[in-house]
Design an enzyme around this catalytic site. Structure first.
Site, mmCIF file in Angstrom:
data_model
loop_
_atom_site.group_PDB
_atom_site.id
_atom_site.type_symbol
_atom_site.label_atom_id
_atom_site.label_comp_id
_atom_site.label_asym_id
_atom_site.label_seq_id
_atom_site.Cartn_x
_atom_site.Cartn_y
_atom_site.Cartn_z
ATOM 1 N N MET A 145 40.710 35.831 34.294
ATOM 2 C CA MET A 145 40.000 34.643 34.778
ATOM 3 C C MET A 145 38.833 35.092 35.652
ATOM 4 O O MET A 145 38.398 34.362 36.548
ATOM 5 C CB MET A 145 40.961 33.736 35.550
ATOM 6 C CG MET A 145 42.094 33.219 34.660
ATOM 7 S SD MET A 145 42.805 31.665 35.208
ATOM 8 C CE MET A 145 43.508 32.142 36.758
ATOM 9 N N HIS A 193 42.454 44.658 37.038
ATOM 10 C CA HIS A 193 41.893 44.347 35.722
ATOM 11 C C HIS A 193 41.270 45.599 35.093
ATOM 12 O O HIS A 193 41.419 45.851 33.901
ATOM 13 C CB HIS A 193 40.786 43.288 35.842
ATOM 14 C CG HIS A 193 41.241 41.970 36.378
ATOM 15 N ND1 HIS A 193 40.812 41.471 37.587
ATOM 16 C CD2 HIS A 193 42.081 41.046 35.861
ATOM 17 C CE1 HIS A 193 41.364 40.284 37.784
ATOM 18 N NE2 HIS A 193 42.139 40.008 36.765
ATOM 19 N N GLN A 227 46.200 25.672 33.549
ATOM 20 C CA GLN A 227 47.274 26.379 34.243
ATOM 21 C C GLN A 227 47.268 26.100 35.749
ATOM 22 O O GLN A 227 48.079 26.646 36.478
ATOM 23 C CB GLN A 227 47.250 27.873 33.936
ATOM 24 C CG GLN A 227 46.065 28.641 34.493
ATOM 25 C CD GLN A 227 45.999 30.047 33.926
ATOM 26 O OE1 GLN A 227 45.676 30.256 32.766
ATOM 27 N NE2 GLN A 227 46.310 31.041 34.763
ATOM 28 N N GLN A 246 51.613 44.092 35.431
ATOM 29 C CA GLN A 246 53.006 43.876 35.859
ATOM 30 C C GLN A 246 53.092 42.966 37.088
ATOM 31 O O GLN A 246 54.114 42.348 37.343
ATOM 32 C CB GLN A 246 53.671 45.215 36.166
ATOM 33 C CG GLN A 246 55.184 45.079 36.374
ATOM 34 C CD GLN A 246 55.741 46.137 37.280
ATOM 35 O OE1 GLN A 246 55.532 47.323 37.015
ATOM 36 N NE2 GLN A 246 56.424 45.744 38.341
ATOM 37 N N SER A 281 45.078 41.222 43.777
ATOM 38 C CA SER A 281 45.008 39.904 43.158
ATOM 39 C C SER A 281 43.620 39.352 43.452
ATOM 40 O O SER A 281 43.038 39.635 44.505
ATOM 41 C CB SER A 281 46.066 39.003 43.799
ATOM 42 O OG SER A 281 45.743 37.644 43.590
HETATM 43 O O1 PAF Z 1 46.596 36.368 34.604
HETATM 44 C C1 PAF Z 1 45.574 35.674 34.440
HETATM 45 O O2 PAF Z 1 44.494 35.979 34.947
HETATM 46 C C2 PAF Z 1 45.663 34.398 33.612
HETATM 47 O O3 PAF Z 1 46.896 33.779 33.777
HETATM 48 C C3 PAF Z 1 45.366 34.636 32.122
HETATM 49 C C4 PAF Z 1 46.395 35.528 31.477
HETATM 50 C C5 PAF Z 1 43.973 35.231 31.960
HETATM 51 C C6 PAF Z 1 45.380 33.296 31.366
HETATM 52 O O4 PAF Z 1 44.410 32.430 31.850
#
Ligand code: PAF
Length: 366
Positions: free
Chosen positions: A62, A69, A93, A199, A236
């Protein structure tokens, strides 16, 4: 081949136009990752890769990219010729009262980070490259109806029960419905050989594995290790909201988990024996913060400390050493009540409550 396909843009072209000079050193326009906003050109590109026997590893994100990432993208580059990164803040979500509007958006910095990483990969023998960034609009991802975060809500959704209703799902009822739905869309669009998740979001990885299995998605789900800040705090995108004071206290999450893990490693197997030191530590830290002045403390609320089965995420009373278990926890760092003079604050001046999660895998012991 890339230029013939007429991608919407490349990162180099985009960042060059905005004079982000740091990117110029690295990649030429022809080697820069291509940015795709819509499905048909991405599908055409994907088909061309397939015809050239190239493989795709997709890292769904996102945005607000951090080292977690990037480590997934590096892993994907070890295992595939082409890495696709999707950047899309998925509205379904987020619950109606959650932090969708304040979710960090750092598009330009994300592009610079990806271009820099791609240059690193270009210099790494045998590594794949980041060849596509998929950054769709909401109309593209939800073509029929506007996205709906209410329950039951209108739209086409993937629900995975009861797995998606436990733990994070209990506190965030639409969360995994949104995650599973958007991931199935991304998998259908990108048809990756492999998909990469961190994870840190352990329940999300269980949901995605179940999604791939139950819907026969032809991809392999790969999970990369949690990346941590020096203090132990799991990385995060939401950490940018934490100034020094809240960051220091947020360590309680990983510390509590480590205490419980030590019990398992010492041979304890029952829920009570494993979890009590984690709960005791969280209670102690919370009580110590309560004692401090409002200008010195950072209060938090623990949502859960869980000991669960690695596949179903259902709570276990006794860990089966042949299966192992997942220790996980979630808490909310509350906004600072008073800010001290000259204090180092996070984005939003530490006024935004921040939900943090973390986990440790108790590996099978037999
Ligand atoms: O982990 C995230 O950043 C989100 O939940 C994802 C997997 C990109 C789905 O929008």
């Amino acid at each position: 081949m890339a230029t013939k396909l007429r991608p919407i843009q490349t990162i180099a072209a985009l960042t060059a136009r905005r004079s982000l000079s740091t990117t110029h050193r690295y990649a030429s326009a022809s080697s820069s990752p291509q940015i795709f906003r819509d499905v048909p050109p991405l599908r055409t590109y994907r088909r061309s890769l397939l015809l050239s026997n190239r493989t795709v590893g997709l890292v769904p994100t996102m945005g607000a990219l951090h080292d977690g990432h990037l480590s997934l993208a590096r892993l994907a580059a070890v295992e595939n010729t082409d890495v696709f990164i999707s950047i899309y803040v998925n509205p379904t979500q987020f619950g109606l009262n959650e932090d969708l509007s304040s979710y960090p958006k750092t598009w330009e910095a994300d592009l610079v980070a990806l271009e820099t990483l791609d240059a690193e990969l270009a210099a790494t023998p045998g590594a794949g490259r980041i060849s596509a960034v998929f950054a769709p609009t909401t109309k593209t991802m939800y073509p029929t109806l506007p996205p709906d975060s209410s329950l039951p809500g209108k739209g086409s959704f993937v629900t995975i029960t009861p797995l998606a209703n436990l733990l994070e799902g209990a506190s965030r009822p639409v969360f995994f419905r949104g995650v599973a739905t958007i991931c199935l869309k991304l998998f259908n669009i990108c048809t990756p050989e492999r998909v990469y998740f961190g994870q840190k979001d352990v329940q999300q990885t269980a949901v995605i594995r179940r999604l791939a299995k139950d819907f026969h998605v032809d991809t392999t789900v790969r999970v990369g290790p949690t990346q941590r800040e020096e203090s132990g705090l799991a990385m995060s995108s939401r950490n940018i909201y934490l100034g020094t004071r809240r960051r220091n206290v947020a360590r309680v999450l990983s510390q509590a988990l480590r205490r419980a893990e030590a019990q398992y490693l010492a041979g304890k197997r029952t829920r009570g024996d494993i979890l009590w030191p984690a709960t005791a530590h969280a209670d102690e830290v919370a009580a110590a913060q309560e004692e401090l002045d409002p200008g010195a403390r950072a209060k938090f609320e623990v949502d859960y400390i869980s000991l669960a089965d690695p596949e179903t995420m259902e709570e276990v009373e006794v860990v089966d050493p042949a299966r192992g278990a997942i220790l996980s926890t979630a808490m909310k760092m509350l906004p600072l009540e008073e800010v001290a003079e000259g204090e180092q604050l996070g984005a939003g001046d530490d006024k935004i409550p921040v939900r943090l999660i973390d986990n440790v895998i108790l590996e099978p012991a037999e």
